[in-house]
Design a protein around this motif. Structure first.
Motif, short mmCIF file in Angstrom:
data_model
loop_
_atom_site.label_atom_id
_atom_site.label_comp_id
_atom_site.label_asym_id
_atom_site.label_seq_id
_atom_site.Cartn_x
_atom_site.Cartn_y
_atom_site.Cartn_z
N ARG A 54 0.81 -1.22 0.00
CA ARG A 54 0.00 0.00 0.00
C ARG A 54 0.84 1.28 0.00
NH1 ARG A 54 -4.92 -1.47 4.30
NH2 ARG A 54 -5.64 -3.34 3.18
N ALA A 55 2.14 1.11 0.00
CA ALA A 55 3.02 2.29 0.00
C ALA A 55 2.95 2.99 -1.35
CB ALA A 55 4.45 1.86 0.30
N ASP A 56 2.73 4.28 -1.34
CA ASP A 56 2.63 5.03 -2.59
C ASP A 56 3.96 5.73 -2.89
OD1 ASP A 56 2.23 8.17 -1.69
OD2 ASP A 56 1.39 6.73 -0.24
N SER A 57 4.23 5.89 -4.18
CA SER A 57 5.50 6.47 -4.62
C SER A 57 5.67 7.91 -4.15
CB SER A 57 5.60 6.41 -6.15
OG SER A 57 5.56 5.07 -6.59
N ALA A 58 4.57 8.65 -4.13
CA ALA A 58 4.66 10.07 -3.76
C ALA A 58 5.17 10.24 -2.33
CB ALA A 58 3.29 10.73 -3.92
N ARG A 59 4.68 9.39 -1.43
CA ARG A 59 5.04 9.53 -0.01
C ARG A 59 6.40 8.91 0.30
NH1 ARG A 59 1.55 7.19 5.16
NH2 ARG A 59 3.01 7.84 6.79
N TYR A 60 6.66 7.74 -0.28
CA TYR A 60 7.87 7.00 0.09
C TYR A 60 9.02 7.20 -0.89
CZ TYR A 60 5.16 4.62 3.67
OH TYR A 60 4.40 4.34 4.78
N GLY A 61 8.78 7.95 -1.96
CA GLY A 61 9.86 8.21 -2.91
C GLY A 61 11.03 8.92 -2.27
N ALA A 62 10.74 9.90 -1.40
CA ALA A 62 11.80 10.64 -0.72
C ALA A 62 12.61 9.71 0.19
CB ALA A 62 11.21 11.79 0.09
N SER A 63 11.93 8.78 0.88
CA SER A 63 12.63 7.84 1.75
C SER A 63 13.57 6.94 0.94
CB SER A 63 11.62 6.97 2.52
OG SER A 63 10.82 7.77 3.35
N LEU A 64 13.08 6.52 -0.24
CA LEU A 64 13.92 5.67 -1.09
C LEU A 64 15.14 6.44 -1.58
CD1 LEU A 64 14.29 2.97 -2.53
CD2 LEU A 64 12.96 3.88 -4.44
N ARG A 65 14.96 7.68 -1.93
CA ARG A 65 16.09 8.49 -2.39
C ARG A 65 17.15 8.64 -1.30
NH1 ARG A 65 11.88 11.19 -5.15
NH2 ARG A 65 11.57 12.68 -3.45
N LEU A 66 16.70 8.77 -0.05
CA LEU A 66 17.64 8.86 1.06
C LEU A 66 18.39 7.54 1.25
CD1 LEU A 66 15.50 10.86 3.65
CD2 LEU A 66 17.50 11.68 2.40
N LEU A 67 17.70 6.43 1.07
CA LEU A 67 18.36 5.12 1.16
C LEU A 67 19.44 4.99 0.09
CD1 LEU A 67 15.44 2.57 1.76
CD2 LEU A 67 17.19 3.29 3.39
N ILE A 68 19.09 5.38 -1.12
CA ILE A 68 20.02 5.27 -2.24
C ILE A 68 21.24 6.16 -1.99
CG2 ILE A 68 20.32 5.79 -4.69
CD1 ILE A 68 17.30 4.97 -4.96
N SER A 69 20.99 7.36 -1.49
CA SER A 69 22.09 8.27 -1.17
C SER A 69 23.00 7.68 -0.09
CB SER A 69 21.52 9.61 -0.72
OG SER A 69 22.55 10.50 -0.36
N ASP A 70 22.40 7.06 0.92
CA ASP A 70 23.17 6.44 2.00
C ASP A 70 24.04 5.31 1.47
OD1 ASP A 70 24.08 5.59 4.50
OD2 ASP A 70 22.32 4.29 4.79
N ILE A 71 23.47 4.48 0.59
CA ILE A 71 24.22 3.36 0.02
C ILE A 71 25.39 3.87 -0.81
CG2 ILE A 71 24.09 1.46 -1.64
CD1 ILE A 71 21.18 1.02 -0.68
N LYS A 72 25.13 4.83 -1.67
CA LYS A 72 26.19 5.37 -2.53
C LYS A 72 27.31 5.99 -1.70
CE LYS A 72 23.55 6.42 -6.73
NZ LYS A 72 23.09 7.50 -7.64
N HIS A 73 26.93 6.73 -0.67
CA HIS A 73 27.93 7.40 0.17
C HIS A 73 28.79 6.37 0.91
CE1 HIS A 73 29.72 10.38 2.81
NE2 HIS A 73 29.35 9.65 3.85
#
Length: 348
Positions: free
Chosen positions: A260-279
């Motif tokens: 039930r997770a929508d892209s609009a709400r959780y997209g920012a959380s995913l971007r932070l995860l990706i940034s954390d992994i890359k860093h």
């Protein structure tokens, strides 16, 4: 004579030959790049068809050559785009063949369009320009065999040679040949660099280890890699489970945050995860492991040592270490257990 030919073949293999399995990740990049290229091909072909119909609908017969040209671009781009989507989940053993099909379709379309431009439209300048533009895009964007590149280059250039001499003289002919030779040399250099890079990845693979039997753990130099965000390891675990296949944002959000997770709400959380992994990976100087392209995410299996991948490859020693647990802390991993258990008992 035969000894000279054999020496040339051996030299080529030593310097430029790469096994298809090692090129599986490059083939995935080719697949994604070809989807983007074919979107532009479609816009170009369909857009020009629409203009033709709008401006010349009363005398289309006079524009048959143009209709064929732009119609071919439109149809080929659609076919290549959907082919790229269809071969997404090809196994790593077959990835180099199947995932490169859309690229070769687009490449041949570009070469064919150049020759068609040269002869059917009687526009030598545009034909040569289209040919070298196609070759330049391929050199910049895609991974390929230099031999296949040479065959494609010659198939486009050779039919044009008499016309080049007729329209541009000996200087124009020699300039075109020189540019073709330079581009082939660049393709050899590019493949040489790619081979060296893959060699470096294999050295990294000895230090980067993913353990999936039991709980998932990612280690580098025998130390657990620690991320700032708790879901970062799960994201990587899921991509490792996907075995090099690309995963889009929506699928990752569903896996990490629920159906039930929508892209609009959780997209920012995913971007932070990706940034954390890359860093985190950048700090450890881990290269070409976590890859992001066009809103697609994947890991490169050639950059990590993983018991799951060794299991899939049929390593008997690793298969014996499987005790019925696979990434136990993640509920989505349960769907792989039945397959792994059947493989462990020899049911393939």
């Amino acid at each position: 004579m035969f000894s000279v030919i054999k020496k040339i073949i051996d030299t080529y293999r030593n310097r430029y030959s790469i096994s298809p399995v090692d090129l599986a990740d490059s083939a995935e990049s080719n697949r994604l790049h070809s989807k983007v290229v074919n979107i532009f091909f479609f816009i170009f072909g369909f857009g020009d068809l629409a203009v033709l119909f709008a401006l010349h609908h009363n005398n289309l017969y006079d524009y048959v050559a143009s209709l064929i040209y732009f119609g071919a671009f439109t149809l080929v781009s659609i076919f290549a785009f959907f082919t790229a989507s269809k071969v997404k989940n090809a196994s790593r053993e077959k990835a180099y063949i199947y995932k490169n099909i859309p690229f070769y379709i687009s490449f041949l379309c570009g070469i064919g369009a150049s020759v068609y431009n040269f002869f059917a439209f009687a526009q030598p300048y545009n034909g040569v320009l289209s040919l070298f533009l196609t070759i330049s895009i391929v050199l910049c964007v895609f991974s390929f065999s230099p031999l296949i590149f040479l065959v494609a280059l010659l198939s486009g250039l050779c039919p044009m040679l008499p016309g080049l001499y007729k329209n541009f003289g000996l200087t124009g002919l020699m300039d075109s040949v020189l540019v073709a030779v330079i581009m082939f040399c660049i393709s050899l250099y590019k493949r040489r660099v790619e081979k060296r890079y893959l060699t470096l990845l294999k050295k990294q693979k000895k230090s980067l280890v993913a353990k999936t039997f039991g709980n998932f753990t990612l280690l580098y130099d025998d130390k657990v890699i620690k991320f700032s965000r708790s879901k970062a390891p799960e994201l990587l675990a899921y991509l490792i489970y996907k075995n090099g296949s690309s995963v889009q944002t929506k699928e990752l959000i569903t896996v990490l945050y629920g159906d039930r997770a929508d892209s609009a709400r959780y997209g920012a959380s995913l971007r932070l995860l990706i940034s954390d992994i890359k860093h985190t990976l950048a700090e450890l100087e881990i290269q070409n492991f976590f890859i992001t392209e066009y809103n697609n995410f994947r890991i490169n299996p050639e950059a990590v040592k993983c018991d799951y991948y060794d299991f899939l490859a049929g390593d008997k020693t690793i298969m014996k270490t499987f005790t019925g647990e696979f990434m136990s802390q993640y509920s989505w991993a349960e769907e792989a257990l039945d397959f792994l258990e059947r493989r462990s008992y020899g049911d393939k």
